[in-house]
Design an enzyme around this catalytic site. Structure first.
Site, PDB file in Angstrom:
ATOM      1  N   GLU A 125      -9.808  -1.960   5.409  1.00  0.00           N
ATOM      2  CA  GLU A 125     -10.676  -1.635   6.662  1.00  0.00           C
ATOM      3  C   GLU A 125     -11.774  -2.388   6.808  1.00  0.00           C
ATOM      4  OE1 GLU A 125      -9.159   0.053   8.785  1.00  0.00           O
ATOM      5  OE2 GLU A 125      -7.772   1.523   7.943  1.00  0.00           O
ATOM      6  N   ASN A 140      -7.816  -2.652  14.409  1.00  0.00           N
ATOM      7  CA  ASN A 140      -9.414  -3.130  14.126  1.00  0.00           C
ATOM      8  C   ASN A 140      -9.097  -4.566  13.241  1.00  0.00           C
ATOM      9  OD1 ASN A 140      -8.224  -2.070  11.740  1.00  0.00           O
ATOM     10  ND2 ASN A 140      -9.780  -0.362  11.610  1.00  0.00           N
ATOM     11  N   HIS A 189      -7.354  -4.642  10.419  1.00  0.00           N
ATOM     12  CA  HIS A 189      -7.168  -4.306   9.010  1.00  0.00           C
ATOM     13  C   HIS A 189      -5.502  -5.034   8.595  1.00  0.00           C
ATOM     14  CE1 HIS A 189      -4.924  -0.261  10.250  1.00  0.00           C
ATOM     15  NE2 HIS A 189      -3.920  -1.288   9.527  1.00  0.00           N
ATOM     16  N   ASP A 213       0.859  -1.153  -0.016  1.00  0.00           N
ATOM     17  CA  ASP A 213       0.105   0.008  -0.073  1.00  0.00           C
ATOM     18  C   ASP A 213       0.780   1.373   0.191  1.00  0.00           C
ATOM     19  OD1 ASP A 213       1.111  -0.516   2.511  1.00  0.00           O
ATOM     20  OD2 ASP A 213      -0.967  -0.673   3.573  1.00  0.00           O
TER      21      ASP A 213
HETATM   22  C1  F6R Z   1       1.527  -1.435   6.229  1.00  0.00           C
HETATM   23  C2  F6R Z   1       0.022  -1.917   6.256  1.00  0.00           C
HETATM   24  C3  F6R Z   1      -0.731  -1.954   7.633  1.00  0.00           C
HETATM   25  C4  F6R Z   1       0.037  -2.170   8.979  1.00  0.00           C
HETATM   26  C5  F6R Z   1      -0.731  -2.100  10.085  1.00  0.00           C
HETATM   27  C6  F6R Z   1      -0.027  -2.578  11.325  1.00  0.00           C
HETATM   28  O1  F6R Z   1       2.037  -1.592   4.949  1.00  0.00           O
HETATM   29  O2  F6R Z   1      -0.405  -2.407   5.494  1.00  0.00           O
HETATM   30  O3  F6R Z   1      -1.843  -2.610   7.470  1.00  0.00           O
HETATM   31  O4  F6R Z   1       0.630  -3.466   8.708  1.00  0.00           O
HETATM   32  O5  F6R Z   1      -1.481  -0.959  10.220  1.00  0.00           O
HETATM   33  O6  F6R Z   1       0.783  -1.233  11.686  1.00  0.00           O
HETATM   34  P1  F6R Z   1       1.890  -1.413  12.903  1.00  0.00           P
HETATM   35  O7  F6R Z   1       2.705  -2.502  12.457  1.00  0.00           O
HETATM   36  O8  F6R Z   1       2.757  -0.153  12.785  1.00  0.00           O
HETATM   37  O9  F6R Z   1       1.303  -1.718  14.074  1.00  0.00           O
END
Ligand code: F6R
Length: 250
Positions: free
Chosen positions: A145, A138, A140, A69
């Site tokens: 989401e 959450n 995701h 992403d």
């Molecule tokens: C990152 C991504 C997100 C993260 C998620 C957890 O490329 O796609 O889904 O993997 O938000 O983020 P952290 O590791 O910062 O808790």
């Protein structure tokens, strides 16, 4: 479900175990297409991969990386862009050929065009061999989401308030957090031949329980991974604290 779960004492052991799994993938298939994630969770494992390259035990010359992403509107040299994250955390330190590294183009204003271009990049690379995933509070994955359905292909999204709140720590002001992003879809992720999920910390214990031990529902996007035939979860004991006793871990 064929999920293998590694439980580690803490973040640093989680990073080491995940780096071992990625290293094994690279050694067994030096032409691997790796799906990459950003965020805090993979930082430690990327450090290990860079160290192993420096030490001469890993060679990335045949590797292709395809990120999950990117924020819409941030240029690649913006310190909070995922382009920048990948360069500073991994790609500047290893020998993946630049032309084999892919992140959605946050500056492409034609969203439909960028999404189909990105799916074509993945197809042309022959699909993803191993997709690395972090998971949001959450549930995701990527920027998929919670919602009423599983979005299939690469698409653009408006970030939820909970994700903006979680990500604002990286920006000077909340208003600076981009509101939209490009992300691989759930279908894109599920087409990866294998998946490695890394999770750390007590704050994600409930999300781990909901995603891997609750019903499969778009309300918890990561729950779809229960239907994937080759998922490995590497989590520290804090992240697994809500499933203590009900799962078998290594
Ligand atoms: C990152 C991504 C997100 C993260 C998620 C957890 O490329 O796609 O889904 O993997 O938000 O983020 P952290 O590791 O910062 O808790």
């Amino acid at each position: 479900m064929e999920m293998l779960i590694y439980k580690t004492p803490d973040y640093s052991a989680m990073s080491l175990k995940a780096a071992d799994i990625l290293s094994a993938q690279i050694i067994l298939n030096p032409g691997s297409v790796l799906g990459m994630a950003t965020g805090s969770t993979p930082e430690g494992l990327y450090r290990h991969l860079a160290e192993r390259y420096r030490a001469g035990t890993l060679d990335f010359s045949g590797i292709t990386t395809i990120n999950l992403d990117e924020y819409i509107g941030l240029p690649p040299d913006h310190p909070q862009s995922y382009h920048y994250f990948m360069r500073t955390n991994l790609l500047d330190h290893v020998n993946v050929p630049a032309e084999n590294t892919h992140v959605p183009d946050g500056l492409e204003p034609d969203e439909a065009r960028e999404c189909s271009r990105y799916e074509a990049v993945i197809q042309a690379a022959g699909g993803v061999d191993l997709q690395l995933l972090g998971m949001g509070l959450n549930g995701h994955i990527g920027f998929n989401e919670p919602g009423d359905c599983f979005p299939l292909d690469t698409h653009s999204v408006t970030l939820t308030d909970s994700t903006i709140q979680a990500n604002k720590r990286f920006f000077e002001r909340e208003a600076d957090v981009p509101r939209r992003a490009y992300t691989m879809g759930i279908g894109t992720i599920m087409r990866a031949r294998s998946i490695l999920v890394v999770v750390s910390g007590e704050a994600k214990a409930q999300a781990v329980r909901d995603a891997f031990f609750g019903p499969v529902t778009p309300r918890v996007p990561a729950s779809i991974l229960q239907l994937h035939p080759n998922v490995t979860l590497v989590a520290d004991s804090a992240a697994l604290s809500a499933v203590d006793g009900i799962v078998h871990t290594f």
